[in-house]
Scaffold this active site. Structure first.
Site, PDB file in Angstrom:
ATOM      1  N   ARG A  44     -36.866  -7.049  21.776  1.00  0.00           N
ATOM      2  CA  ARG A  44     -36.918  -7.745  20.490  1.00  0.00           C
ATOM      3  C   ARG A  44     -38.307  -8.329  20.204  1.00  0.00           C
ATOM      4  O   ARG A  44     -38.428  -9.408  19.626  1.00  0.00           O
ATOM      5  CB  ARG A  44     -35.868  -8.867  20.423  1.00  0.00           C
ATOM      6  N   ARG A  48     -38.016 -11.667  14.164  1.00  0.00           N
ATOM      7  CA  ARG A  48     -38.098 -12.955  13.492  1.00  0.00           C
ATOM      8  C   ARG A  48     -39.034 -13.990  14.081  1.00  0.00           C
ATOM      9  O   ARG A  48     -39.315 -14.997  13.459  1.00  0.00           O
ATOM     10  CB  ARG A  48     -36.700 -13.559  13.386  1.00  0.00           C
ATOM     11  N   ARG A  57     -40.370  -8.682   5.481  1.00  0.00           N
ATOM     12  CA  ARG A  57     -38.938  -8.469   5.291  1.00  0.00           C
ATOM     13  C   ARG A  57     -38.351  -9.239   4.105  1.00  0.00           C
ATOM     14  O   ARG A  57     -37.176  -9.049   3.781  1.00  0.00           O
ATOM     15  CB  ARG A  57     -38.187  -8.870   6.578  1.00  0.00           C
ATOM     16  N   ASP A  93     -32.190  -0.415  14.748  1.00  0.00           N
ATOM     17  CA  ASP A  93     -31.115  -1.226  15.293  1.00  0.00           C
ATOM     18  C   ASP A  93     -30.091  -0.290  15.922  1.00  0.00           C
ATOM     19  O   ASP A  93     -29.995   0.880  15.522  1.00  0.00           O
ATOM     20  CB  ASP A  93     -30.444  -2.077  14.214  1.00  0.00           C
ATOM     21  N   TYR A 168     -18.603  -3.474  18.697  1.00  0.00           N
ATOM     22  CA  TYR A 168     -18.848  -3.839  17.293  1.00  0.00           C
ATOM     23  C   TYR A 168     -17.861  -3.137  16.362  1.00  0.00           C
ATOM     24  O   TYR A 168     -17.349  -3.728  15.409  1.00  0.00           O
ATOM     25  CB  TYR A 168     -20.288  -3.503  16.881  1.00  0.00           C
TER      26      TYR A 168
HETATM   27  O1  CP3 Z   1     -36.771  -4.803  20.363  1.00  0.00           O
HETATM   28  C1  CP3 Z   1     -37.261  -4.670  19.238  1.00  0.00           C
HETATM   29  O2  CP3 Z   1     -38.095  -5.454  18.771  1.00  0.00           O
HETATM   30  C2  CP3 Z   1     -36.893  -3.444  18.411  1.00  0.00           C
HETATM   31  C3  CP3 Z   1     -35.933  -3.657  17.427  1.00  0.00           C
HETATM   32  C4  CP3 Z   1     -34.471  -3.939  17.758  1.00  0.00           C
HETATM   33  C5  CP3 Z   1     -33.628  -4.617  16.840  1.00  0.00           C
HETATM   34  N1  CP3 Z   1     -32.361  -4.565  17.322  1.00  0.00           N
HETATM   35  C6  CP3 Z   1     -34.073  -5.186  15.575  1.00  0.00           C
HETATM   36  C7  CP3 Z   1     -33.273  -6.265  14.979  1.00  0.00           C
HETATM   37  C8  CP3 Z   1     -33.685  -3.561  18.847  1.00  0.00           C
HETATM   38  C9  CP3 Z   1     -34.085  -2.863  20.136  1.00  0.00           C
HETATM   39  C10 CP3 Z   1     -32.351  -3.965  18.540  1.00  0.00           C
HETATM   40  C11 CP3 Z   1     -31.196  -3.675  19.427  1.00  0.00           C
HETATM   41  C12 CP3 Z   1     -29.938  -4.392  19.205  1.00  0.00           C
HETATM   42  N2  CP3 Z   1     -29.299  -4.684  18.016  1.00  0.00           N
HETATM   43  C13 CP3 Z   1     -29.100  -4.800  20.248  1.00  0.00           C
HETATM   44  C14 CP3 Z   1     -29.389  -4.604  21.713  1.00  0.00           C
HETATM   45  C15 CP3 Z   1     -30.405  -5.564  22.189  1.00  0.00           C
HETATM   46  C16 CP3 Z   1     -29.874  -6.939  22.507  1.00  0.00           C
HETATM   47  O3  CP3 Z   1     -30.457  -7.896  21.958  1.00  0.00           O
HETATM   48  O4  CP3 Z   1     -28.962  -7.057  23.323  1.00  0.00           O
HETATM   49  C17 CP3 Z   1     -27.968  -5.419  19.672  1.00  0.00           C
HETATM   50  C18 CP3 Z   1     -26.809  -6.041  20.425  1.00  0.00           C
HETATM   51  C19 CP3 Z   1     -28.100  -5.323  18.262  1.00  0.00           C
HETATM   52  C20 CP3 Z   1     -27.163  -5.784  17.209  1.00  0.00           C
HETATM   53  C21 CP3 Z   1     -27.818  -6.827  16.389  1.00  0.00           C
HETATM   54  N3  CP3 Z   1     -28.684  -6.540  15.350  1.00  0.00           N
HETATM   55  C22 CP3 Z   1     -27.803  -8.238  16.567  1.00  0.00           C
HETATM   56  C23 CP3 Z   1     -26.980  -8.979  17.591  1.00  0.00           C
HETATM   57  C24 CP3 Z   1     -28.680  -8.791  15.598  1.00  0.00           C
HETATM   58  C25 CP3 Z   1     -29.098 -10.237  15.439  1.00  0.00           C
HETATM   59  C26 CP3 Z   1     -28.397 -10.902  14.295  1.00  0.00           C
HETATM   60  C27 CP3 Z   1     -29.075 -12.224  13.964  1.00  0.00           C
HETATM   61  O5  CP3 Z   1     -29.737 -12.277  12.908  1.00  0.00           O
HETATM   62  O6  CP3 Z   1     -28.953 -13.169  14.747  1.00  0.00           O
HETATM   63  C28 CP3 Z   1     -29.202  -7.717  14.859  1.00  0.00           C
HETATM   64  C29 CP3 Z   1     -30.184  -7.809  13.766  1.00  0.00           C
HETATM   65  C30 CP3 Z   1     -31.575  -7.444  14.156  1.00  0.00           C
HETATM   66  N4  CP3 Z   1     -31.912  -6.308  14.838  1.00  0.00           N
HETATM   67  C31 CP3 Z   1     -32.741  -8.166  13.845  1.00  0.00           C
HETATM   68  C32 CP3 Z   1     -33.811  -7.427  14.335  1.00  0.00           C
HETATM   69  C33 CP3 Z   1     -35.278  -7.731  14.216  1.00  0.00           C
HETATM   70  C34 CP3 Z   1     -32.790  -9.461  13.066  1.00  0.00           C
HETATM   71  C35 CP3 Z   1     -32.566  -9.150  11.622  1.00  0.00           C
HETATM   72  C36 CP3 Z   1     -33.515  -9.839  10.700  1.00  0.00           C
HETATM   73  O7  CP3 Z   1     -34.676 -10.092  11.069  1.00  0.00           O
HETATM   74  O8  CP3 Z   1     -33.082 -10.052   9.552  1.00  0.00           O
END
Ligand code: CP3
Length: 361
Positions: A44, A48, A57, A93, A168
């Site tokens: 990640r 954010r 974004r 994602d 999910y």
């Molecule tokens: O690692 C990176 O920087 C690459 C991008 C990446 C994202 N999601 C971008 C993202 C990666 C590798 C993921 C994987 C992902 N997505 C996982 C596995 C990794 C982990 O953390 O265990 C999971 C479980 C998800 C599902 C998911 N998507 C979650 C739990 C969330 C967070 C929700 C929140 O806002 O709290 C997301 C959204 C997400 N995916 C964001 C990003 C940058 C945030 C969205 C935003 O910025 O609006």
């Protein structure tokens, strides 16, 4: 589409530039070869915690951002420029391939993935179709552009593993206890098997698209699999993740496998076929070494919450991770889970420099 080794595009492989890419600290550590310094990247790392990310974004929904090659490329590059990490991770994602095959879902800020119609029976499962490369042209385009821009810096492709995706889909959103998922797994094994088969195929194809476009390593995120006992993991999850890793073996691209709360599962995560096992912060790396298969590199595992403590604590804990990692054959420095959204980017920047300096040979 089955991509054999020979059918693989040569971008980044076998060309003049590839000598340095294949010699990068990250790929060498994954292959357990000597490195000039311990390579660092952060799960990640794009997102954010970066003001430039939040700005870009503004007014763009997460899944829309994930389908625009220009945005994908820019967001992927932001942490590379700011932190000097040794690898980029593709901005996308784990839910993107599901969206691409028509599952009605959204990613809500502060919540996570939300699925409109949760999957609960065989008819629901049968609606889940295969992913074709044409479903994600923006992935192929963005990866291709990024690989060219990154040069000798590796791009990590990724996907969600079948169990985490299933959770999910079945729960309809994030879940603490995964109760509907387990109810289906225990109560309707045939439906479970069909769902896991379809998700494994989807995941494999999503990873193959990224590899074909030039990604030089892949990480399979089974983030929530720590909810399972070792017995349940072995019987109901391992065969599907192993099926994916087996089919990636011919690509000569390091395969990383990661989950949270997986202390008791590390041996099985490794058995599933990974070259590198990602370890969360709960298990010291010198202990993790004893749990994974021989000839496996480790990735991890500074607690992301430690980055909120004074720098002297961050440095001391980082030294501890590095010292314990000496027990491993290959080590990729990372956090034990993703960067927390309120992390100070300056601390991450300092941490990359610190690990590089401490481990320079
Ligand atoms: O690692 C990176 O920087 C690459 C991008 C990446 C994202 N999601 C971008 C993202 C990666 C590798 C993921 C994987 C992902 N997505 C996982 C596995 C990794 C982990 O953390 O265990 C999971 C479980 C998800 C599902 C998911 N998507 C979650 C739990 C969330 C967070 C929700 C929140 O806002 O709290 C997301 C959204 C997400 N995916 C964001 C990003 C940058 C945030 C969205 C935003 O910025 O609006």
């Amino acid at each position: 589409m089955i991509l054999g080794h020979a059918a693989r595009p040569l971008r980044g492989h076998g060309t003049i530039g590839s000598v340095t890419l294949q010699d990068s600290a990250f790929l060498r550590a994954c292959r357990r070869q000597p490195v000039p310094h311990t390579p660092v990247w952060f799960m990640r790392q794009a997102g954010r915690s970066l003001p430039e990310y939040r700005k870009l974004r503004e007014g763009v929904a997460m899944l829309d951002a994930c389908s625009r090659p220009d945005m994908i490329a820019e967001i992927t590059m932001q942490p590379v420029r700011r932190y000097g990490v040794d690898a980029a991770i593709f901005f996308s994602d784990i839910m993107v391939p599901l969206k691409a095959v028509g599952v009605d879902l959204d990613i809500r800020p502060g919540v996570g993935p939300v699925v409109a119609e949760p999957v609960r029976d065989l008819a629901d499962v049968r609606r889940l179709r295969d992913l074709e490369p044409d479903d994600v042209p923006y992935v192929t385009e963005a990866v291709g552009g990024l690989v060219a821009e990154l040069g000798d810096r590796p791009l990590i492709g990724f996907a969600g593993a079948p169990f985490t995706l299933a959770s999910y889909l079945i729960e309809g959103g994030p879940s603490k206890h995964h109760e509907h998922t387990k109810a289906l797994m225990y109560g309707a094994p045939d439906v479970w098997a069909e769902l896991m088969r379809r998700l494994a195929a989807l995941t494999l194809e999503f990873l193959r698209v990224q590899i074909a476009a030039g990604a030089s390593a892949v990480q399979l995120f089974d983030s929530w699999v720590g909810a399972l006992s070792a017995e349940d993991y072995r019987a109901s999850v391992l065969p599907y993740s192993a099926w994916i890793f087996e089919r990636l073996a011919g690509f000569d691209v390091p395969r990383i496998h990661f989950g949270v709360g997986t202390g008791e599962l590390l041996g099985l995560l490794s058995e599933a076929g990974a070259d590198v096992v990602g370890v969360d912060w709960r298990v010291p790396l010198d202990r993790a070494v004893q749990r994974v298969r021989p000839d496996t590199a480790l990735q991890g595992n500074l607690d992301p919450a430690v980055l909120f403590a004074p720098w002297s604590v961050v440095a001391e804990r980082t030294d501890d991770v590095l010292a314990r990692a000496e027990a491993a054959d290959g080590h990729v420095f990372n956090l034990g889970h993703g960067v927390l959204p309120t992390t100070d980017p300056a601390v991450l920047e300092r941490l990359v420099e610190y690990v590089h300096t401490r481990t320079a040979v």
